[in-house]
Design a protein around this motif. Structure first.
Motif, short mmCIF file in Angstrom:
data_model
loop_
_atom_site.label_atom_id
_atom_site.label_comp_id
_atom_site.label_asym_id
_atom_site.label_seq_id
_atom_site.Cartn_x
_atom_site.Cartn_y
_atom_site.Cartn_z
N MET A 1 55.48 14.70 -5.64
CA MET A 1 54.94 13.83 -4.83
C MET A 1 54.06 14.29 -3.65
O MET A 1 53.00 14.04 -3.22
CB MET A 1 55.94 12.82 -4.38
N ILE A 2 54.51 15.51 -2.96
CA ILE A 2 53.79 16.05 -1.86
C ILE A 2 52.53 16.72 -2.52
O ILE A 2 51.47 16.63 -1.96
CB ILE A 2 54.67 17.21 -1.38
N ARG A 5 50.20 13.96 -2.91
CA ARG A 5 49.67 13.37 -1.34
C ARG A 5 48.79 14.57 -0.77
O ARG A 5 47.74 14.07 -0.39
CB ARG A 5 50.82 13.45 -0.46
N GLY A 91 50.02 9.17 1.76
CA GLY A 91 51.61 9.10 1.43
C GLY A 91 51.96 7.74 0.78
O GLY A 91 52.80 8.01 0.00
N MET A 95 54.14 8.08 -2.66
CA MET A 95 55.44 7.31 -2.83
C MET A 95 55.64 6.49 -3.95
O MET A 95 56.38 6.45 -4.67
CB MET A 95 56.04 6.78 -1.67
N ASN A 149 53.77 3.43 6.66
CA ASN A 149 54.35 4.46 7.53
C ASN A 149 54.08 3.99 8.93
O ASN A 149 53.17 3.39 9.18
CB ASN A 149 53.74 5.75 7.24
N ASP A 353 55.41 14.74 5.37
CA ASP A 353 55.98 14.94 3.88
C ASP A 353 57.42 14.63 3.94
O ASP A 353 58.09 14.41 2.70
CB ASP A 353 55.61 16.27 3.56
N ILE A 356 58.60 11.38 2.22
CA ILE A 356 58.09 10.95 1.07
C ILE A 356 59.42 10.41 0.17
O ILE A 356 59.26 9.50 -0.75
CB ILE A 356 57.06 11.99 0.26
#
Length: 388
Positions: A1-2, A5, A91, A95, A149, A353, A356
């Motif tokens: 996921m990072i 992103r 992000g 996610m 977020n 991060d 996440i």
């Protein structure tokens, strides 16, 4: 996921330009056996997972960036000058994509999940465009959920309300028509700038004197245009601004008052006023039962003591409101602050991060709860708090 992103962050795309973002999203979904349709609302993507009979839910993430030049200096900074993921949509997309992959391999749910990757949230109304393109007819949902977020909320916490989360967003333009003249001979004019100046002050009485104090609203003048020469009184002046509130009735009342006050001030100066009012985004209002589902999911991830379910709504706006106008659902804020708060839409902003995994876990727990397999242990606490 990072990794996803950082890829999104380095290659930001503005409203309805999210081509490479949508392609990456669609390819990951397909690689994990999720049915995909592209081009929903121009550049949106919807992935669908179905496992037996059960509720049909929609989970939404926004994909677009902002027209802003990034001032960060790290490996994944924007490679597109004048474009930046300064609101954390990179992000959000990562996610939800991670949650989709995990749920495709998870058997603890039954029903249909529609993963909605939406374009053009930033003032272009991509949520409305997806709905106009038949989003909920083509991908039926009993309920729909969104997450953003939220700087100002510490990492490891969530915030949500039963009811208003974010305000409506409308714009207005008022044109004052006077009579121009030489600046040395003002008696021969109807001074549009004097009229506009009086009107800017008078508009502040809409909230302070014409609305009940219980009806929260903001009327902001953001532009005044008029005149081009030092020695000319211009015949025309233009005032522009925004209106934000939490109900359709208050929106209509403010519209009426803008017209009434503009006409009255102009007439008292011998001028005329034309008001153009644009209803842009409705308020983001959570429905009760779906808010409870979101609270339980967040509590399962971080603990119920770290979920604020009576937070202060924001006067900023969000086009997820169009989806909530069509279906019951809930919108939740996820905390991202470490030691300092860098606001959204700031050239130094970068999605945290470290959050996440929390965000993806929230989506997974929400599906399990909505589809009958999640924990109901915080029910009593939520019910008691709401009753109080």
């Amino acid at each position: 996921m990072i990794k996803w992103r950082h890829t999104f962050h380095a290659s930001p795309e503005l409203a309805f330009e999210e081509v490479s973002t949508a392609q990456l999203v669609a390819s990951v979904l397909r690689e994990n056996g999720i049915a995909v349709e592209e081009g929903i609302g121009r550049t949106g993507v919807v992935g669908t997972l179905k496992r037996g009979d059960g509720p049909k839910i929609g989970l939404r993430a926004d994909m677009d960036a902002l027209p802003l030049s990034e001032k960060n200096d790290f490996a994944h900074k924007s490679r597109h000058e004048g474009k930046m993921h300064a609101c954390g949509h990179d992000g959000h997309t990562a996610m939800l994509l991670g949650a989709a992959v995990a749920l495709s391999k998870n058997t603890e749910w039954a029903g249909t999940i529609n993963f909605i990757f939406q374009p053009a949230e930033e003032a272009a109304g991509g949520g409305r465009v997806m709905i106009e393109d038949g989003l909920f007819e083509r991908f039926p949902c009993d309920m729909v959920f969104g997450m953003h977020n939220w700087p100002g909320v510490p990492m490891g916490r969530f915030a949500i309300n039963h009811g208003p989360m974010m305000a409506s967003f409308d714009t207005f333009e008022i044109t004052i028509q006077g009579v121009g003249s030489h600046a040395a001979m003002p008696e021969r004019s109807v001074d549009s700038l004097v009229c506009a100046s009086q009107l800017v002050l008078a508009l502040q009485t809409i909230v302070s004197r014409r609305l009940p104090p219980q009806e929260t609203a903001v009327v902001s003048v953001t532009q005044i245009h008029g005149g081009e020469a030092w020695n000319v009184l211009p015949e025309t002046a233009v005032i522009r601004g925004t209106v934000r509130c939490f109900s359709a009735s208050t929106q209509r009342r403010i519209h009426d008052l803008l017209t009434e006050i503009s006409s009255g001030i102009a007439q008292s100066n011998g001028a005329s006023a034309t008001v153009s009012y644009r209803y842009a985004y409705p308020a983001t209002i959570n429905s009760h039962n779906e808010t409870d589902i979101a609270i339980r999911a967040a509590s399962a991830v971080v603990g119920k003591d770290k979920v604020d379910w009576d937070c202060v709504p924001s006067m900023a706006s969000e086009d997820f409101s169009f989806m909530l106008n069509s279906k019951p659902g809930a919108y939740i804020w996820m905390g991202v602050d470490r030691d300092e708060t860098i606001p959204l839409h700031n050239p130094h902003y970068d999605f945290n991060d470290d959050t996440i995994e929390l965000g993806a876990s929230f989506w997974i727990e929400l599906v399990r709860d909505a589809m009958g397999t999640g924990s109901k242990t915080v029910d009593a606490g939520v019910t008691a708090a709401v009753a109080a």
